[in-house]
Scaffold this motif. Sequence first.
Motif, short mmCIF file in Angstrom:
data_model
loop_
_atom_site.label_atom_id
_atom_site.label_comp_id
_atom_site.label_asym_id
_atom_site.label_seq_id
_atom_site.Cartn_x
_atom_site.Cartn_y
_atom_site.Cartn_z
N ASN A 57 0.82 -1.22 0.00
CA ASN A 57 0.00 0.00 0.00
C ASN A 57 0.85 1.26 0.00
N VAL B 94 2.41 1.70 -3.56
CA VAL B 94 1.41 2.06 -4.57
C VAL B 94 0.91 3.48 -4.31
N ALA B 95 0.83 3.88 -3.06
CA ALA B 95 0.43 5.26 -2.77
C ALA B 95 1.48 6.24 -3.32
N ASN C 222 0.96 6.32 -7.06
CA ASN C 222 -0.24 7.11 -7.42
C ASN C 222 0.03 8.60 -7.32
C1 LIG Z 1 -3.88 4.00 -6.46
O1 LIG Z 1 -4.66 4.45 -7.56
C2 LIG Z 1 -5.60 3.48 -8.01
C3 LIG Z 1 -6.22 3.98 -9.31
O2 LIG Z 1 -6.51 5.33 -9.24
C4 LIG Z 1 -6.62 3.23 -6.91
O3 LIG Z 1 -7.57 2.30 -7.32
C5 LIG Z 1 -5.88 2.72 -5.68
O4 LIG Z 1 -6.78 2.56 -4.61
C6 LIG Z 1 -4.75 3.64 -5.28
N1 LIG Z 1 -3.99 2.95 -4.25
C7 LIG Z 1 -3.41 3.56 -3.23
C8 LIG Z 1 -2.74 2.70 -2.23
O5 LIG Z 1 -3.41 4.75 -3.11
#
Ligand SMILES: *[C@@H]1O[C@H](CO)[C@@H](O)[C@H](O)[C@H]1NC(C)=O
Length: 575
Positions: A149, A152-153, A156
Amino acid sequence: MKCLSYLVAGLATAAALDRTLWGINYDTRTSEWGGCKDPSVIAADLTALKTVTNIVRLYSMKQPCADRVLKAAKNLGLKVWIGTWSEVASPKVTDSFDADFKILQSLVKNGAITNDNIAGIQVSSEALFRYYINGGAGVNDTTNPNGINAMVAHLNQTRSYLRDNKLDFPVTIADVMDIYNNYPQLYNAVDIVSVNQFSMWENVEAANGAFTMWEHWQKIQQQARAAGKPILMSETGWSSDGTNPAIKEASPEAERIFTTDFLRVAEQMQMNYFYFASFDLSFSNNTIEKNFGIFAVNRTMKPCITQANVGPAPTAVRLFLGDKVLKADGYLSNTYTRLTMDKPSTGTSSVLDNEIWFYDNATQTLRSKSANQCLDSYGSKDWQNVHLWKCDYTNKNQKWKLANNAVAVQNGANFCMDSDPTMKYDDGMQKVQMWWCWNGPNQKITMRPINQEPVQIKNGKAWLTSSSNVITTSTTQATDSQTFFYDPIAQTIATKAKTCLDLTTYARGTKITARTCSGSPTQKWQYNDVTGQINHGTSLALCLSASSTNDAVVQLCDKSDTNQKWSMDLSNPSS
Ligand SMILES: *[C@@H]1O[C@H](CO)[C@@H](O)[C@H](O)[C@H]1NC(C)=O
Ligand SMILES: *[C@@H]1O[C@H](CO)[C@@H](O)[C@H](O)[C@H]1NC(C)=O
Ligand SMILES: *[C@@H]1O[C@H](CO)[C@@H](O)[C@H](O)[C@H]1NC(C)=O
Ligand SMILES: *[C@@H]1O[C@H](CO)[C@@H](O)[C@H](O)[C@H]1NC(C)=O
Ligand SMILES: *[C@@H]1O[C@H](CO)[C@@H](O)[C@H](O)[C@H]1NC(C)=O
């Protein structure tokens, strides 16, 4: 001074590799603990690297180092792959992503980061390996989602910021292959899959290094293709010195063998990669870690690399017997290496890779793309058996002559490849065997280079169409203007007028043009036959796209966008 510079240029040419590397990793440290090389040292380093590649890759955005590298690279026309350094925060380690992200923002604001000079960015490099596998944070719970997490954050946040600023290079998480295997949710999160792999650390001989890497790559590739993502091998290489119980060999000869084989496999399998590494390190007491360079510390190319000659590129071909082609089953199938004669693939109904062979005119070998092994016929003068075997260019059983519409093995037996339509495996697939050469109908096999086979490229009901240097889509069928040629080795899509599809600006919305084929990185395209996407081969987050104005453009890759779904149909006339 003039004489000296000519002399240096002359030496550089004589000592060059016979391939341009996709990219190379560059270490800016001055000691084990960090530091940053002086601007003049960085300029001299990058000048040497410019002779072998177009892109250098960094691990962090620390200043003043990022500035120094970006400036030197700009002066030399090199692109830079950048990285923010991250850790999964825990009581033991702090995450430095926020600090690096601030530097990224300031570099974007002052114009130092553009679509033109940056090839991509990773938000972390092996942070998940350190967290989940190496126990660096004292965590031993692979189901704990904190690490995934957090990265990926970061991804993003970085991607949103860049896209808002009209920056379209790919954003990824670089890690070891096991992390991508263990956390498949990464495939959907990243723009491209970025994996590091060192066969050297798997206790294999250098001669098996590239093949071992390819085996692991197969699993990654299958998942990446399904997710509609290209793959970047972000680190791979072989050290030329040192010993360690986990390592079979680290020597100049081992580095030469791995590098040669790797470059050959990378070219044939369309691998995007950053070779590890640029220079042997002047510091470090770890002999193995010190000696991964292509260049010695003093920037002369290591002799084991100047000797790493890949040789002329092979030709990607198909072998036709009537309306059927020779196929080899791929690594992940339960009939791996099986040879059959079968109808050519069309659309996404079967795997095109299974029928692609690399014919090397110099060694007369035929390597299967799907199996990464060579066609081999063994036996005696009275019988021969054909199968796939580890490529060995000195083995006569792997030398093939394509003449008189037959494929004859050059091992002293007078045997030709032969396929009898009545001889089948249990699942109905037609067998392939060896038989005395007699010019019979089951032996009339011809070789057709793929880059000479007309291909039609379609998006829904519209054909990709060329008109002089303008590329559009059209629902009106035409012949010459809708005939293209794909070369899997050069990764080019050529028009009938022998120009190549070219992406002049690495930004979404850019119209595709057709220009003189030049081998330029702007003219590389990679086809994903699972999703139908045609990825740019250098600007990896951009895909060929139809548009409402009928211009062929690129857009940020998205496998759910029907404008990016293409069929590439080779014409398959009978031989
Ligand atoms: C990252 O972005 C995706 C697509 O916008 C989203 O579905 C996901 O929840 C996000 N993950 C985190 C950990 O922020
Ligand atoms: C992690 O857990 C596994 C199984 O629960 C155990 O075998 C292993 O020794 C543990 N490793 C560490 C570093 O604690
Ligand atoms: C290397 O070894 C020397 C001498 O033992 C020591 O002084 C130095 O700190 C070591 N350097 C590294 C990077 O470990
Ligand atoms: C550069 O370093 C290598 C390896 O240490 C050495 O063999 C070579 O002679 C050096 N070349 C020059 C020009 O100093
Ligand atoms: C293939 O090799 C033969 C002999 O080695 C040579 O005469 C011929 O020109 C080569 N053909 C190509 C297309 O390179």
